[in-house]
Design a protein around this motif. Structure first.
Motif, PDB file in Angstrom:
ATOM      1  N   SER A 171      43.961  51.051  31.447  1.00  0.00           N
ATOM      2  CA  SER A 171      44.875  51.471  32.503  1.00  0.00           C
ATOM      3  C   SER A 171      45.651  50.263  32.986  1.00  0.00           C
ATOM      4  CB  SER A 171      44.083  52.086  33.660  1.00  0.00           C
ATOM      5  OG  SER A 171      43.309  51.077  34.288  1.00  0.00           O
ATOM      6  N   ASN A 172      46.363  50.451  34.079  1.00  0.00           N
ATOM      7  CA  ASN A 172      47.092  49.334  34.668  1.00  0.00           C
ATOM      8  C   ASN A 172      46.176  48.385  35.439  1.00  0.00           C
ATOM      9  OD1 ASN A 172      49.534  50.276  33.715  1.00  0.00           O
ATOM     10  ND2 ASN A 172      49.952  51.476  35.544  1.00  0.00           N
ATOM     11  N   GLY A 173      44.877  48.614  35.371  1.00  0.00           N
ATOM     12  CA  GLY A 173      43.946  47.850  36.177  1.00  0.00           C
ATOM     13  C   GLY A 173      44.023  46.356  35.960  1.00  0.00           C
ATOM     14  N   TYR A 174      44.176  45.917  34.719  1.00  0.00           N
ATOM     15  CA  TYR A 174      44.194  44.488  34.446  1.00  0.00           C
ATOM     16  C   TYR A 174      45.375  43.808  35.139  1.00  0.00           C
ATOM     17  CZ  TYR A 174      40.968  45.822  30.699  1.00  0.00           C
ATOM     18  OH  TYR A 174      39.916  46.325  29.989  1.00  0.00           O
ATOM     19  N   ILE A 175      46.552  44.441  35.050  1.00  0.00           N
ATOM     20  CA  ILE A 175      47.737  43.859  35.685  1.00  0.00           C
ATOM     21  C   ILE A 175      47.579  43.870  37.206  1.00  0.00           C
ATOM     22  CG2 ILE A 175      50.183  44.286  36.166  1.00  0.00           C
ATOM     23  CD1 ILE A 175      50.567  45.030  33.286  1.00  0.00           C
ATOM     24  N   THR A 176      47.084  44.977  37.740  1.00  0.00           N
ATOM     25  CA  THR A 176      46.965  45.111  39.192  1.00  0.00           C
ATOM     26  C   THR A 176      45.967  44.119  39.770  1.00  0.00           C
ATOM     27  OG1 THR A 176      47.464  47.466  38.956  1.00  0.00           O
ATOM     28  CG2 THR A 176      46.563  46.743  41.058  1.00  0.00           C
ATOM     29  N   VAL A 177      44.801  44.008  39.165  1.00  0.00           N
ATOM     30  CA  VAL A 177      43.786  43.107  39.702  1.00  0.00           C
ATOM     31  C   VAL A 177      44.209  41.648  39.518  1.00  0.00           C
ATOM     32  CG1 VAL A 177      42.319  42.822  37.644  1.00  0.00           C
ATOM     33  CG2 VAL A 177      41.293  42.775  39.928  1.00  0.00           C
ATOM     34  N   SER A 178      44.924  41.345  38.437  1.00  0.00           N
ATOM     35  CA  SER A 178      45.414  39.981  38.237  1.00  0.00           C
ATOM     36  C   SER A 178      46.408  39.605  39.324  1.00  0.00           C
ATOM     37  CB  SER A 178      46.064  39.845  36.859  1.00  0.00           C
ATOM     38  OG  SER A 178      45.108  39.973  35.837  1.00  0.00           O
ATOM     39  N   ALA A 179      47.311  40.529  39.671  1.00  0.00           N
ATOM     40  CA  ALA A 179      48.279  40.253  40.735  1.00  0.00           C
ATOM     41  C   ALA A 179      47.556  40.031  42.064  1.00  0.00           C
ATOM     42  CB  ALA A 179      49.268  41.404  40.856  1.00  0.00           C
ATOM     43  N   TRP A 180      46.519  40.826  42.316  1.00  0.00           N
ATOM     44  CA  TRP A 180      45.752  40.686  43.553  1.00  0.00           C
ATOM     45  C   TRP A 180      45.067  39.321  43.618  1.00  0.00           C
ATOM     46  CZ3 TRP A 180      40.699  40.125  45.285  1.00  0.00           C
ATOM     47  CH2 TRP A 180      40.450  40.506  46.619  1.00  0.00           C
ATOM     48  N   LEU A 181      44.461  38.907  42.513  1.00  0.00           N
ATOM     49  CA  LEU A 181      43.762  37.619  42.492  1.00  0.00           C
ATOM     50  C   LEU A 181      44.735  36.440  42.504  1.00  0.00           C
ATOM     51  CD1 LEU A 181      40.978  38.526  39.905  1.00  0.00           C
ATOM     52  CD2 LEU A 181      40.614  37.943  42.315  1.00  0.00           C
ATOM     53  N   ASN A 182      45.896  36.612  41.880  1.00  0.00           N
ATOM     54  CA  ASN A 182      46.868  35.523  41.854  1.00  0.00           C
ATOM     55  C   ASN A 182      47.446  35.216  43.230  1.00  0.00           C
ATOM     56  OD1 ASN A 182      46.717  34.787  39.158  1.00  0.00           O
ATOM     57  ND2 ASN A 182      48.235  36.290  38.503  1.00  0.00           N
ATOM     58  N   ASP A 183      47.287  36.147  44.182  1.00  0.00           N
ATOM     59  CA  ASP A 183      47.746  35.908  45.555  1.00  0.00           C
ATOM     60  C   ASP A 183      46.767  35.041  46.348  1.00  0.00           C
ATOM     61  OD1 ASP A 183      50.124  37.248  45.347  1.00  0.00           O
ATOM     62  OD2 ASP A 183      49.322  39.167  46.034  1.00  0.00           O
ATOM     63  N   LYS A 184      45.612  34.761  45.759  1.00  0.00           N
ATOM     64  CA  LYS A 184      44.619  33.954  46.476  1.00  0.00           C
ATOM     65  C   LYS A 184      45.022  32.476  46.443  1.00  0.00           C
ATOM     66  CE  LYS A 184      42.606  37.700  47.294  1.00  0.00           C
ATOM     67  NZ  LYS A 184      42.875  38.284  48.616  1.00  0.00           N
ATOM     68  N   PRO A 185      44.409  31.643  47.260  1.00  0.00           N
ATOM     69  CA  PRO A 185      44.818  30.238  47.368  1.00  0.00           C
ATOM     70  C   PRO A 185      44.652  29.460  46.063  1.00  0.00           C
ATOM     71  CG  PRO A 185      43.459  30.874  49.249  1.00  0.00           C
ATOM     72  CD  PRO A 185      43.391  32.004  48.265  1.00  0.00           C
ATOM     73  N   LEU A 186      45.401  28.369  45.988  1.00  0.00           N
ATOM     74  CA  LEU A 186      45.316  27.455  44.860  1.00  0.00           C
ATOM     75  C   LEU A 186      43.880  26.985  44.655  1.00  0.00           C
ATOM     76  CD1 LEU A 186      46.715  25.463  42.803  1.00  0.00           C
ATOM     77  CD2 LEU A 186      46.826  23.842  44.707  1.00  0.00           C
ATOM     78  N   GLY A 187      43.408  27.034  43.414  1.00  0.00           N
ATOM     79  CA  GLY A 187      42.077  26.534  43.099  1.00  0.00           C
ATOM     80  C   GLY A 187      40.950  27.508  43.357  1.00  0.00           C
ATOM     81  N   THR A 188      41.289  28.747  43.735  1.00  0.00           N
ATOM     82  CA  THR A 188      40.246  29.763  43.945  1.00  0.00           C
ATOM     83  C   THR A 188      39.388  29.895  42.679  1.00  0.00           C
ATOM     84  OG1 THR A 188      41.506  31.014  45.571  1.00  0.00           O
ATOM     85  CG2 THR A 188      39.850  32.227  44.314  1.00  0.00           C
ATOM     86  N   TYR A 228      46.165  38.815  30.781  1.00  0.00           N
ATOM     87  CA  TYR A 228      46.696  39.441  31.997  1.00  0.00           C
ATOM     88  C   TYR A 228      46.648  38.533  33.232  1.00  0.00           C
ATOM     89  CZ  TYR A 228      47.342  43.689  29.432  1.00  0.00           C
ATOM     90  OH  TYR A 228      47.792  44.603  28.516  1.00  0.00           O
ATOM     91  N   LYS A 229      45.912  37.429  33.186  1.00  0.00           N
ATOM     92  CA  LYS A 229      45.969  36.515  34.332  1.00  0.00           C
ATOM     93  C   LYS A 229      47.260  35.699  34.327  1.00  0.00           C
ATOM     94  CE  LYS A 229      43.344  32.751  32.137  1.00  0.00           C
ATOM     95  NZ  LYS A 229      42.036  32.070  32.081  1.00  0.00           N
ATOM     96  N   GLY A 230      48.025  35.748  33.227  1.00  0.00           N
ATOM     97  CA  GLY A 230      49.313  35.078  33.183  1.00  0.00           C
ATOM     98  C   GLY A 230      49.237  33.706  32.539  1.00  0.00           C
ATOM     99  N   TYR A 289      37.576  44.662  46.595  1.00  0.00           N
ATOM    100  CA  TYR A 289      38.609  45.301  45.753  1.00  0.00           C
ATOM    101  C   TYR A 289      37.906  46.312  44.864  1.00  0.00           C
ATOM    102  CZ  TYR A 289      42.406  45.777  42.312  1.00  0.00           C
ATOM    103  OH  TYR A 289      43.392  46.263  41.481  1.00  0.00           O
ATOM    104  N   GLU A 290      38.455  47.543  44.800  1.00  0.00           N
ATOM    105  CA  GLU A 290      37.905  48.581  43.935  1.00  0.00           C
ATOM    106  C   GLU A 290      39.040  49.475  43.481  1.00  0.00           C
ATOM    107  OE1 GLU A 290      34.958  50.975  45.756  1.00  0.00           O
ATOM    108  OE2 GLU A 290      34.347  51.968  43.874  1.00  0.00           O
ATOM    109  N   GLN A 291      39.428  49.330  42.232  1.00  0.00           N
ATOM    110  CA  GLN A 291      40.554  50.113  41.710  1.00  0.00           C
ATOM    111  C   GLN A 291      40.515  50.097  40.189  1.00  0.00           C
ATOM    112  OE1 GLN A 291      44.258  49.165  43.658  1.00  0.00           O
ATOM    113  NE2 GLN A 291      45.498  49.986  41.987  1.00  0.00           N
ATOM    114  N   ASP A 292      40.889  51.220  39.570  1.00  0.00           N
ATOM    115  CA  ASP A 292      40.992  51.319  38.107  1.00  0.00           C
ATOM    116  C   ASP A 292      39.716  50.870  37.404  1.00  0.00           C
ATOM    117  OD1 ASP A 292      43.780  52.184  37.970  1.00  0.00           O
ATOM    118  OD2 ASP A 292      44.257  50.178  38.687  1.00  0.00           O
TER     119      ASP A 292
END
Length: 472
Positions: A348-365, A379-381, A437-440
């Protein structure tokens, strides 16, 4: 209208039909299979970072990956301060080499069948290939098999025309795409009537160049990794596995040539007719030998291993049709347009969606990611500024996480099927574990070490727009 013009118009229509179906399916908004994501990650790293020696534990030769990388560069790359490849654009661009290979395969099968038999057989074989759900599915994918198969059939065609140097070079290129290309060597050898020494010389040169490429890479040999990934420690399967393996291969073969009724009717008719005609023995022996090889050895039963049977069975089936039934057969074959085959899991689109969510976290997370390695590699880019960490066992991950004094935010990404062993291991070393976080069918937990500050959990939960479940 002359017969030649009619033949040209018919094959042109078949080629356009096959091209249209492949382009349509290749442009579909679907996520990668894990293996497609792996190959695409290496291709993107080459296109974006210049890693043309495929830095990392790659278990495939480079030709298909190079083709994907060039396609990404030409059709998907975006340049701002750095070169980047958007995820969805990269998915489509990575499929383009196989889409073209699938189109070319139709033309090659037509040319080979015409060389071996007649225009009628060639036309029907091309139509079967054009509407084959299997051929369409793998043309609209990033698996290495379609490009390998196209080079295989090109080698058979040049062999039938008595071109030993071209034949040796094409077989070598097929192996450069996937080692399985060597399996068509017996049929190629049989079709090549002269110049076999030149053929062998060219094949050795091509194989030697691949060996040289593999040797100069500062990584483990792809031959070694490939053998480790598919080798169960034995060459042949045990007798008690033969029936289950046969059942699995037959299940994979249900849509090789079309809709199931058409598929099995075509295969059965082609085999029965070939048994009665000596000139068909080579194709029949190659097809049956190829199937038997995969049946009785102990390699995994991956569906894509059946793809090389498509051209062999298509030509045999087309050869079996009497001239008076050609038009009605052609119309019946078109029914297969409405049959599809999907070589991927239900992504599903889950990989793209969760990657976008995690990429919004601070540098070095720090992101612990134990089970989604190959998929998330893509998908993490290309420019992730997070620290993605993989551990093979829950206890090892928990103990090492406890020893890490870094105060950076930490998250744990895992599929929803069975996260509990990992959660339990983290709890046992006194981590605060909170679902944020819980999706897809994907879960992300925020991890707070025993000495950490849990005050940030509430804001993370609010950002995730869901009620948090604490496992403290």
């Amino acid at each position: 209208m002359s017969d030649l013009v009619k033949s040209c118009l018919i094959i042109l229509a078949i080629l356009l039909l096959g091209a249209g179906i492949r382009i349509h399916q290749g442009a579909a908004d679907v996520r990668f299979h894990a293996d497609e994501a792996l190959y695409s990650t290496y291709a993107r790293n080459a296109a974006v970072h210049g890693y043309w020696m495929l830095n990392g534990p790659v278990d495939k030769p480079p030709l298909s990956i190079y083709a994907n990388a060039l396609s990404m560069h030409l059709f998907a790359a975006r340049s701002t301060d750095v070169i980047d490849i958007p995820l969805r654009a990269g998915e489509v661009a990575a499929k383009i080499p196989n889409i073209f290979a699938g189109m070319i395969l139709i033309a090659l099968i037509y040319a080979l069948a015409k060389r071996l038999y007649s225009t009628q057989t060639a036309t029907l074989a091309a139509l079967i290939t054009a509407v084959s759900p299997y051929a369409i599915a793998f043309s609209a994918s990033v698996f290495t098999d379609m490009l390998m198969l196209t080079l295989m059939i090109a080698a058979l065609l040049t062999a039938s025309h008595g071109k030993p140097v071209w034949t040796g070079g094409l077989i070598a290129l097929s192996i450069w795409t996937k080692p399985q290309g060597i399996l068509f060597l017996p049929l190629t050898w049989a079709y090549l009537k002269h110049g076999k020494s030149r053929f062998i010389t060219m094949l050795i040169i091509g194989a030697g160049m691949l060996w040289l490429w593999d040797t100069i890479r500062p990584e483990t040999s792809f031959w070694t990794l490939g053998a480790a990934h598919i080798n169960p420690g034995r060459l042949f399967s045990s007798p008690d596995e033969w029936l289950p393996r046969l059942s699995e291969w037959l299940r994979h073969s249900q849509k090789l040539l079309g809709w199931q009724v058409i598929n099995w009717s075509s295969i059965t008719l082609g085999i029965i007719t070939a048994i009665k005609k000596r000139r068909d023995y080579l194709l029949l022996l190659m097809a049956s030998g190829y199937f038997a090889f995969h049946w009785f050895n102990a390699y995994p039963t991956f569906d894509r291993y059946m793809l090389p049977l498509v051209p062999l069975l298509a030509i045999l089936a087309a050869r079996a049709i009497p001239p008076r039934y050609v038009w009605i057969t052609g119309l019946i074959l078109l029914i297969s347009i409405f049959t599809t085959y999907d070589p991927r899991e239900s992504n599903s689109n889950g990989y793209i969606t969760v990657s976008a969510w995690l990429n919004d976290k601070p540098l070095g997370t720090i992101i612990y990611n134990p089970l989604l390695g190959w998929e998330m590699g893509y998908y993490k880019g290309a420019w992730s500024d997070k620290r993605w960490v993989h551990y093979p066992e829950p206890e090892i991950q928990a103990q090492d996480a406890l020893l890490n004094p870094d105060p950076a935010p930490r998250y744990f990404l895992i599929p929803a099927e069975n996260p509990q062993p990992w959660i339990t291991a983290l709890q046992e070393v006194e981590f605060s574990v909170t679902l944020v976080y819980e999706q897809d069918n994907l879960l992300v937990y925020e991890l707070i070490p025993p000495w950490g500050d849990a005050s940030g959990v509430e804001s993370s939960c609010a950002a995730a727009a869901l009620g948090c479940d604490s496992f403290e």
